[in-house]
Design an enzyme around this catalytic site. Structure first.
Site, PDB file in Angstrom:
ATOM      1  N   GLU A  95      59.387  25.371  75.841  1.00 46.64           N
ATOM      2  CA  GLU A  95      59.419  24.852  74.472  1.00 46.64           C
ATOM      3  C   GLU A  95      59.786  25.977  73.522  1.00 46.64           C
ATOM      4  OE1 GLU A  95      55.999  24.193  72.155  1.00 46.64           O
ATOM      5  OE2 GLU A  95      54.834  25.745  73.129  1.00 46.64           O
TER       6      GLU A  95
ATOM      7  N   LYS B 282      59.246  18.755  69.898  1.00 48.95           N
ATOM      8  CA  LYS B 282      59.790  18.578  71.255  1.00 48.95           C
ATOM      9  C   LYS B 282      60.967  17.591  71.239  1.00 48.95           C
ATOM     10  CE  LYS B 282      55.914  20.713  72.735  1.00 48.95           C
ATOM     11  NZ  LYS B 282      54.935  21.300  71.830  1.00 48.95           N
TER      12      LYS B 282
ATOM     13  N   GLU C 120      51.492  20.553  68.833  1.00 50.11           N
ATOM     14  CA  GLU C 120      51.464  21.985  69.148  1.00 50.11           C
ATOM     15  C   GLU C 120      50.043  22.408  69.477  1.00 50.11           C
ATOM     16  OE1 GLU C 120      54.043  23.847  69.489  1.00 50.11           O
ATOM     17  OE2 GLU C 120      55.331  22.195  68.879  1.00 50.11           O
ATOM     18  N   GLY C 121      49.936  23.562  70.133  1.00 47.29           N
ATOM     19  CA  GLY C 121      48.628  24.193  70.265  1.00 47.29           C
ATOM     20  C   GLY C 121      47.947  23.967  71.603  1.00 47.29           C
TER      21      GLY C 121
ATOM     22  N   LYS D 214      55.371  14.508  76.804  1.00 43.07           N
ATOM     23  CA  LYS D 214      54.899  15.296  75.657  1.00 43.07           C
ATOM     24  C   LYS D 214      54.988  14.521  74.340  1.00 43.07           C
ATOM     25  CE  LYS D 214      56.450  19.737  77.565  1.00 43.07           C
ATOM     26  NZ  LYS D 214      57.063  21.036  77.241  1.00 43.07           N
TER      27      LYS D 214
ATOM     28  N   ASN E 177      58.700  27.410  69.725  1.00 45.70           N
ATOM     29  CA  ASN E 177      57.671  27.283  68.685  1.00 45.70           C
ATOM     30  C   ASN E 177      58.183  27.805  67.348  1.00 45.70           C
ATOM     31  OD1 ASN E 177      55.166  26.460  70.278  1.00 45.70           O
ATOM     32  ND2 ASN E 177      55.960  28.186  71.457  1.00 45.70           N
TER      33      ASN E 177
ATOM     34  N   ARG F  28      58.773  31.705  68.707  1.00 49.43           N
ATOM     35  CA  ARG F  28      58.560  32.149  70.088  1.00 49.43           C
ATOM     36  C   ARG F  28      59.141  31.112  71.032  1.00 49.43           C
ATOM     37  NH1 ARG F  28      52.917  32.003  71.581  1.00 49.43           N
ATOM     38  NH2 ARG F  28      53.529  30.205  72.815  1.00 49.43           N
TER      39      ARG F  28
ATOM     40  N   ARG G 154      51.902  34.862  79.657  1.00 51.93           N
ATOM     41  CA  ARG G 154      50.639  34.144  79.859  1.00 51.93           C
ATOM     42  C   ARG G 154      50.620  33.590  81.276  1.00 51.93           C
ATOM     43  NH1 ARG G 154      50.753  29.722  75.419  1.00 51.93           N
ATOM     44  NH2 ARG G 154      52.930  29.947  76.034  1.00 51.93           N
TER      45      ARG G 154
ATOM     46  N   SER H 200      51.459  32.241  68.482  1.00 51.20           N
ATOM     47  CA  SER H 200      50.393  33.245  68.497  1.00 51.20           C
ATOM     48  C   SER H 200      50.532  34.219  69.663  1.00 51.20           C
ATOM     49  CB  SER H 200      49.034  32.543  68.527  1.00 51.20           C
ATOM     50  OG  SER H 200      49.004  31.642  69.588  1.00 51.20           O
TER      51      SER H 200
HETATM   52  P1  ADP Z   1      52.345  23.252  73.309  1.00 52.14           P
HETATM   53  O1  ADP Z   1      53.257  23.204  72.136  1.00 52.14           O
HETATM   54  O2  ADP Z   1      51.127  22.437  73.134  1.00 52.14           O
HETATM   55  O3  ADP Z   1      52.070  24.657  73.764  1.00 52.14           O
HETATM   56  P2  ADP Z   1      54.026  23.064  75.707  1.00 52.14           P
HETATM   57  O4  ADP Z   1      55.290  22.301  75.741  1.00 52.14           O
HETATM   58  O5  ADP Z   1      54.143  24.528  75.675  1.00 52.14           O
HETATM   59  O6  ADP Z   1      53.156  22.510  74.478  1.00 52.14           O
HETATM   60  O7  ADP Z   1      53.139  22.640  76.953  1.00 52.14           O
HETATM   61  C1  ADP Z   1      51.883  23.217  77.202  1.00 52.14           C
HETATM   62  C2  ADP Z   1      51.831  23.811  78.602  1.00 52.14           C
HETATM   63  O8  ADP Z   1      52.180  22.827  79.557  1.00 52.14           O
HETATM   64  C3  ADP Z   1      52.802  24.944  78.831  1.00 52.14           C
HETATM   65  O9  ADP Z   1      52.264  26.177  78.413  1.00 52.14           O
HETATM   66  C4  ADP Z   1      52.993  24.878  80.344  1.00 52.14           C
HETATM   67  O10 ADP Z   1      51.924  25.514  81.020  1.00 52.14           O
HETATM   68  C5  ADP Z   1      52.909  23.393  80.629  1.00 52.14           C
HETATM   69  N1  ADP Z   1      54.272  22.814  80.626  1.00 52.14           N
HETATM   70  C6  ADP Z   1      54.922  22.252  79.581  1.00 52.14           C
HETATM   71  N2  ADP Z   1      56.157  21.845  79.926  1.00 52.14           N
HETATM   72  C7  ADP Z   1      56.311  22.150  81.225  1.00 52.14           C
HETATM   73  C8  ADP Z   1      57.377  21.979  82.176  1.00 52.14           C
HETATM   74  N3  ADP Z   1      58.527  21.388  81.855  1.00 52.14           N
HETATM   75  N4  ADP Z   1      57.166  22.427  83.435  1.00 52.14           N
HETATM   76  C9  ADP Z   1      56.003  23.008  83.803  1.00 52.14           C
HETATM   77  N5  ADP Z   1      54.972  23.191  82.959  1.00 52.14           N
HETATM   78  C10 ADP Z   1      55.111  22.770  81.686  1.00 52.14           C
HETATM   79 MG    MG Z   2      54.147  24.865  71.130  1.00 50.56          MG
HETATM   80 MG    MG Z   3      53.421  26.038  74.510  1.00 47.23          MG
END
Ligand code: ADP
Ligand code: MG
Ligand code: MG
Length: 516
Positions: free
Chosen positions: A156, A339, A410-411, A406, A158, A134, A492, A163
């Site tokens: 990101e 990441k 994950e999660g 970051k 996945n 995803r 979401r 999920s």
């Molecule tokens: P995970 O793998 O834990 O889901 P993410 O990289 O998706 O990690 O980060 C979690 C959340 O943080 C995302 O769903 C988003 O809401 C916020 N986020 C992450 N990166 C960004 C970004 N570059 N700009 C704005 N919000 C972000």
């Molecule tokens: Mg993720």
């Molecule tokens: Mg995410």
């Protein structure tokens, strides 16, 4: 292009209208399985000793306005993304380099890599690899052009346990239902047919990916029937999301036996045959004389350190990895989703040097160009020139406001945002900063909506994150791609005051798109 905030959308609601809409959503959600198991804060364990309670998944009252151009952009690049990540996972030397750069400060990544090396020593016996991926995006508004342009920028990618495919389909169905039964009757009505509601087909898409892998598994030699296993967390609350996928497969492929297995029970209920092929055998706990050969193991667990409390858990992952079952994902594919890989792929190289992207896919095609446009600025936190620059920004109380830091996790719930970054970095030995990446925050244009969470309505500015699913089955040795599809979408949404957006982690909610 219509503005995301044009007119009054969602329309203002009278109290009685709000109550009516909420009641309809509450009933539809339970009636159709748009549901989760309750957190203890909502229904304590002693109030539900037999574990029968389910509650509404948090959801928006209206589908959020989402730019069609960004939706189409995400969908159109998905197959190229599938190919890219299949290719990354096949490039062991590249993944080794990535791991080397982050593992000093990250035992989890180190242990995953060790698991791969252990299996490599005796040789993998299963060349096929399955990805249910995803790719997540937010809308970026480029104000430097006139008129300002909107682009989908990748948050990101996945590669493990992506999920909400199940719940996303039901959320789009809920909003379609409301669009015909409720919205046209509001005081400020939304006429039937005026919303453009793409239906998510993620359940069918993800199911088809698993079925493709199942049918590609070589016929069994040991005389046991083959099966699919969903590897899950023992205390999973997001169980109906997974169940929808199981129910779909039971309908589309009723002859495929499918079982759920908790990560903690792998060593109790599975074994590896003592044959050159190393088939993974699953003994049905309720009837131990029934033995199945596992064709596909779909992991909805094992993506974070919480699932590996001790060496036994790592031995369990090793057992899966060395077996002949088609893994979704393999350790290498899981590592391809870090990441750090995303940062390296997104980092431009000097114009004279070949692009990192070009190592994995043809980088001079229009689709590769489209994919490149979804990247945003991500920086290493190492001691390279770019890394030292990023470190300066990260510790500066003003500059850090535009970034998210970051780790390789994950999660949800693992990132550090804006002003919290400098303080956080003080708690990490500087020689471990390289385990993190620094990413520019994407700030989407304002959208408003109402969220129904735990029976209460929250109203205001929201931020939407689009996820596009993709399925890919490839041969790790030859690079042949046997199946490559775009597989539906997820939207979401979170309140614009919240940094994290995870639904399961309790920050965000389910939504669907009305395209504008
Ligand atoms: P995970 O793998 O834990 O889901 P993410 O990289 O998706 O990690 O980060 C979690 C959340 O943080 C995302 O769903 C988003 O809401 C916020 N986020 C992450 N990166 C960004 C970004 N570059 N700009 C704005 N919000 C972000
Ligand atoms: Mg993720
Ligand atoms: Mg995410």
């Amino acid at each position: 292009m219509a503005s995301l905030t044009a007119g009054m959308y969602p329309p203002p609601l009278k109290e009685a209208e709000l109550d009516g809409l909420v009641q309809t959503i509450k009933d539809w959600s339970i009636g159709n399985g748009l549901a989760i198991r309750p957190p203890p804060a909502i229904i304590p364990a002693d109030a539900d000793p037999t574990g029968i309670a389910a509650i509404n998944a948090p959801v928006t009252l209206f589908p959020s306005r989402f730019p069609r151009i960004c939706f189409d952009q995400g969908k159109s690049v998905q197959k190229t993304y599938n190919e890219l990540y299949a290719s990354v996972s096949r490039d062991e030397a590249f993944v080794a380099q990535i791991v080397k750069e982050v593992m000093d400060g990250d035992d989890f990544i180190r242990n995953l890599w060790q698991t791969h090396l252990r299996v490599k020593e005796e040789g993998y016996t299963q060349p096929l690899s399955l990805g249910l991926f995803r790719s997540d995006y937010m809308v970026h508004q480029d104000a430097s052009t006139s008129p300002p342009t909107l682009q989908a920028k990748q948050v990101e990618f996945n590669t493990i346990a992506a999920s909400f495919g199940g719940l996303s389909c039901y959320t789009s169905l809920l909003h379609k239902y409301l669009a015909t039964t409720e919205y046209p009757l509001l005081d400020q009505p939304i006429a039937s047919g005026t919303l453009d509601l793409p239906e998510s087909k993620a359940i069918q898409g993800l199911g088809a990916g698993i079925e493709a892998a199942y049918h590609a598994y070589p016929s069994c030699e040991l005389g046991h029937p083959t099966c699919v296993i969903f590897l899950v967390q023992g205390d999973e609350r997001n169980v109906f999301d997974q169940r929808h996928l199981e129910y779909q497969m039971a309908k589309s492929s009723p002859t495929i036996p499918l079982f759920r297995l908790a990560f903690a029970d792998i060593l109790t209920h599975t074994s590896v045959a003592d044959t050159p092929k190393r088939q993974l055998l699953y003994r049905l706990p309720r009837s131990p004389s029934k033995v199945f050969e596992v064709a596909v193991i779909y992991m909805r667990a094992g993506y974070g350190p919480g699932d590996y409390p001790d060496q036994r858990a790592w031995d369990a992952r090793y057992q899966l990895e060395r077996s002949a079952a088609i893994k979704c994902p393999t350790v290498l594919t899981q590592l391809a989703g870090t990441k750090k890989v995303q940062q390296v792929l997104a980092t431009p190289r000097p114009s004279s040097a070949p692009s990192t992207l070009g190592r994995f896919i043809k980088d001079d095609t229009p689709l590769a160009g489209e994919l490149w446009k979804t990247f945003t600025n991500i920086y290493p936190m190492d001691t390279s020139e770019a890394g030292l620059e990023a470190r300066k920004k990260a510790v500066d109380p003003e500059q850090c406001q535009s970034y998210v830091l970051k780790p390789q996790r994950e999660g949800g719930g693992n990132n550090i945002y804006r002003g919290a970054i400098p303080e956080f970095l003080k708690s990490v030995p500087e020689e471990h900063w390289g385990s993190y990446i620094l990413m520019e925050l994407i700030t989407p244009p304002p959208v408003s909506n109402l969220i129904l969470r735990n029976g209460k309505v929250e109203q205001g500015g929201v931020i939407c994150e689009l996820g596009i699913y993709g399925t890919c089955l490839w041969n790790q040795s030859t690079g042949d791609v046997l199946h490559n599809e775009e597989a539906g979408y997820l939207l979401r949404t979170k309140g614009d005051k919240s940094e994290e957006g995870g639904v399961a982690a309790g920050y965000g909610c389910m939504d669907s798109c009305t395209l504008v």
